[in-house]
Design a protein around this motif. Structure first.
Motif, PDB file in Angstrom:
ATOM      1  N   LEU A 159      -4.989   5.764 -11.862  1.00 55.62           N
ATOM      2  CA  LEU A 159      -3.615   5.935 -12.694  1.00 55.62           C
ATOM      3  C   LEU A 159      -3.153   7.366 -13.042  1.00 55.62           C
ATOM      4  O   LEU A 159      -1.934   7.678 -12.802  1.00 55.62           O
ATOM      5  CB  LEU A 159      -3.899   5.261 -14.172  1.00 55.62           C
ATOM      6  N   SER A 160      -4.024   8.153 -13.329  1.00 52.15           N
ATOM      7  CA  SER A 160      -3.420   9.689 -13.653  1.00 52.15           C
ATOM      8  C   SER A 160      -2.971  10.221 -12.459  1.00 52.15           C
ATOM      9  O   SER A 160      -1.872  11.063 -12.279  1.00 52.15           O
ATOM     10  CB  SER A 160      -4.485  10.378 -14.270  1.00 52.15           C
TER      11      SER A 160
ATOM     12  N   SER B  93      -2.123   8.932  -9.728  1.00 52.87           N
ATOM     13  CA  SER B  93      -1.199   8.212  -9.208  1.00 52.87           C
ATOM     14  C   SER B  93       0.240   8.518  -9.984  1.00 52.87           C
ATOM     15  O   SER B  93       1.290   8.956  -9.249  1.00 52.87           O
ATOM     16  CB  SER B  93      -0.736   6.578  -9.518  1.00 52.87           C
ATOM     17  N   TYR B  94       0.416   8.955 -11.327  1.00 54.18           N
ATOM     18  CA  TYR B  94       1.357   9.289 -12.007  1.00 54.18           C
ATOM     19  C   TYR B  94       1.687  10.951 -11.598  1.00 54.18           C
ATOM     20  O   TYR B  94       2.892  10.995 -11.338  1.00 54.18           O
ATOM     21  CB  TYR B  94       1.178   9.343 -13.629  1.00 54.18           C
ATOM     22  N   LEU B  95       0.678  11.505 -11.348  1.00 57.99           N
ATOM     23  CA  LEU B  95       0.788  13.035 -10.948  1.00 57.99           C
ATOM     24  C   LEU B  95       1.602  13.087  -9.672  1.00 57.99           C
ATOM     25  O   LEU B  95       2.662  13.812  -9.271  1.00 57.99           O
ATOM     26  CB  LEU B  95      -0.287  13.882 -11.127  1.00 57.99           C
ATOM     27  N   GLU B  96       1.077  12.386  -8.705  1.00 55.49           N
ATOM     28  CA  GLU B  96       1.611  12.331  -7.185  1.00 55.49           C
ATOM     29  C   GLU B  96       3.086  11.782  -7.329  1.00 55.49           C
ATOM     30  O   GLU B  96       4.035  12.399  -6.657  1.00 55.49           O
ATOM     31  CB  GLU B  96       0.680  11.426  -6.499  1.00 55.49           C
ATOM     32  N   HIS B  97       3.290  10.719  -8.161  1.00 55.29           N
ATOM     33  CA  HIS B  97       4.703   9.943  -8.324  1.00 55.29           C
ATOM     34  C   HIS B  97       5.597  11.036  -8.794  1.00 55.29           C
ATOM     35  O   HIS B  97       6.999  11.052  -8.441  1.00 55.29           O
ATOM     36  CB  HIS B  97       4.600   8.830  -9.117  1.00 55.29           C
ATOM     37  N   ALA B  98       5.267  11.799  -9.710  1.00 53.47           N
ATOM     38  CA  ALA B  98       6.119  12.702 -10.303  1.00 53.47           C
ATOM     39  C   ALA B  98       6.456  13.986  -9.641  1.00 53.47           C
ATOM     40  O   ALA B  98       7.484  14.650  -9.711  1.00 53.47           O
ATOM     41  CB  ALA B  98       5.672  13.047 -11.938  1.00 53.47           C
TER      42      ALA B  98
ATOM     43  N   GLU C 109       1.933   1.701  -4.007  1.00 56.68           N
ATOM     44  CA  GLU C 109       1.821   3.003  -3.740  1.00 56.68           C
ATOM     45  C   GLU C 109       2.043   3.476  -2.051  1.00 56.68           C
ATOM     46  O   GLU C 109       2.274   4.542  -1.922  1.00 56.68           O
ATOM     47  CB  GLU C 109       0.209   3.333  -3.751  1.00 56.68           C
TER      48      GLU C 109
ATOM     49  N   LYS D  21       9.405   5.877  -2.044  1.00 57.28           N
ATOM     50  CA  LYS D  21      10.287   5.705  -3.092  1.00 57.28           C
ATOM     51  C   LYS D  21      11.498   6.677  -2.906  1.00 57.28           C
ATOM     52  O   LYS D  21      12.014   7.524  -4.085  1.00 57.28           O
ATOM     53  CB  LYS D  21       9.201   6.770  -4.251  1.00 57.28           C
TER      54      LYS D  21
END
Length: 172
Positions: free
Chosen positions: A37-38, A40-45, A99, A103
């Motif tokens: 989860l962490s 994924s959040y960092l990669e997304h941002a 994932e 995006k």
């Protein structure tokens, strides 16, 4: 992560057949979901393309968990854990689909015109799925230069011969 915690609790509380490493395996799965989860959040941002690391991990994990789900259903007195694990497996497949998907619609304005190669994930680039749009467009209409997608910024930079001309003139 919640489903995996429920699997862990059910495995501990009920008399379910288990090995020495079953509890440790379920606990480590919960920890890995927290890391997932962490990351994924960092990669997304911070990235315009889907995470290669997460895509490869989730793909491998799904392949391995498919056999685990099948095996859990064959163990007698294990139907509750097998169904819970199947629910977690289904959620993992959904996370993988989210994932891996591009995006582009979520990108900031300066990246909206990025090329498909820049925004494609690892699986998309490996299988050249980003070319399907161009193939369909070429099948329906005549392709022109204006109809093609913009080039990758690395390709544009590499196609400028200014460095080559400078080096040629310095060598004379």
């Amino acid at each position: 992560m919640f489903i995996q915690a429920v699997v862990l609790v059910v495995t501990i509380v009920h008399e379910i057949p288990k090995t020495r490493l079953t509890i440790l395996c379920h606990a480590s799965t919960i920890a890995v979901y927290g890391i997932l989860l962490s990351v994924s959040y960092l990669e997304h941002a911070r990235s315009v393309r889907p995470s290669t690391l997460l895509s490869v991990y989730l793909c491998t994990s799904i392949l391995l968990d498919a056999t685990r789900v099948r095996t859990l259903f064959f163990i007698p007195e294990n139907e509750i854990v097998a169904r819970l694990f199947l629910a977690g497996f289904t959620v993992k497949i959904l996370i993988f689909i989210l994932e891996v998907s591009e995006k582009r619609r979520l990108l900031r304005f300066r990246w909206q015109n990025a090329s498909p190669e820049e925004t494609s994930g690892a699986i998309n680039r490996a299988l050249f799925i980003w070319l399907n749009h161009i193939f369909l467009q070429g099948f329906r209409t005549l392709l022109t230069v204006e109809a093609l997608t913009p080039l990758d910024s690395d390709l544009l930079e590499a196609s400028k011969p200014s460095k080559l001309i400078r080096r040629w003139e310095e060598g004379r």
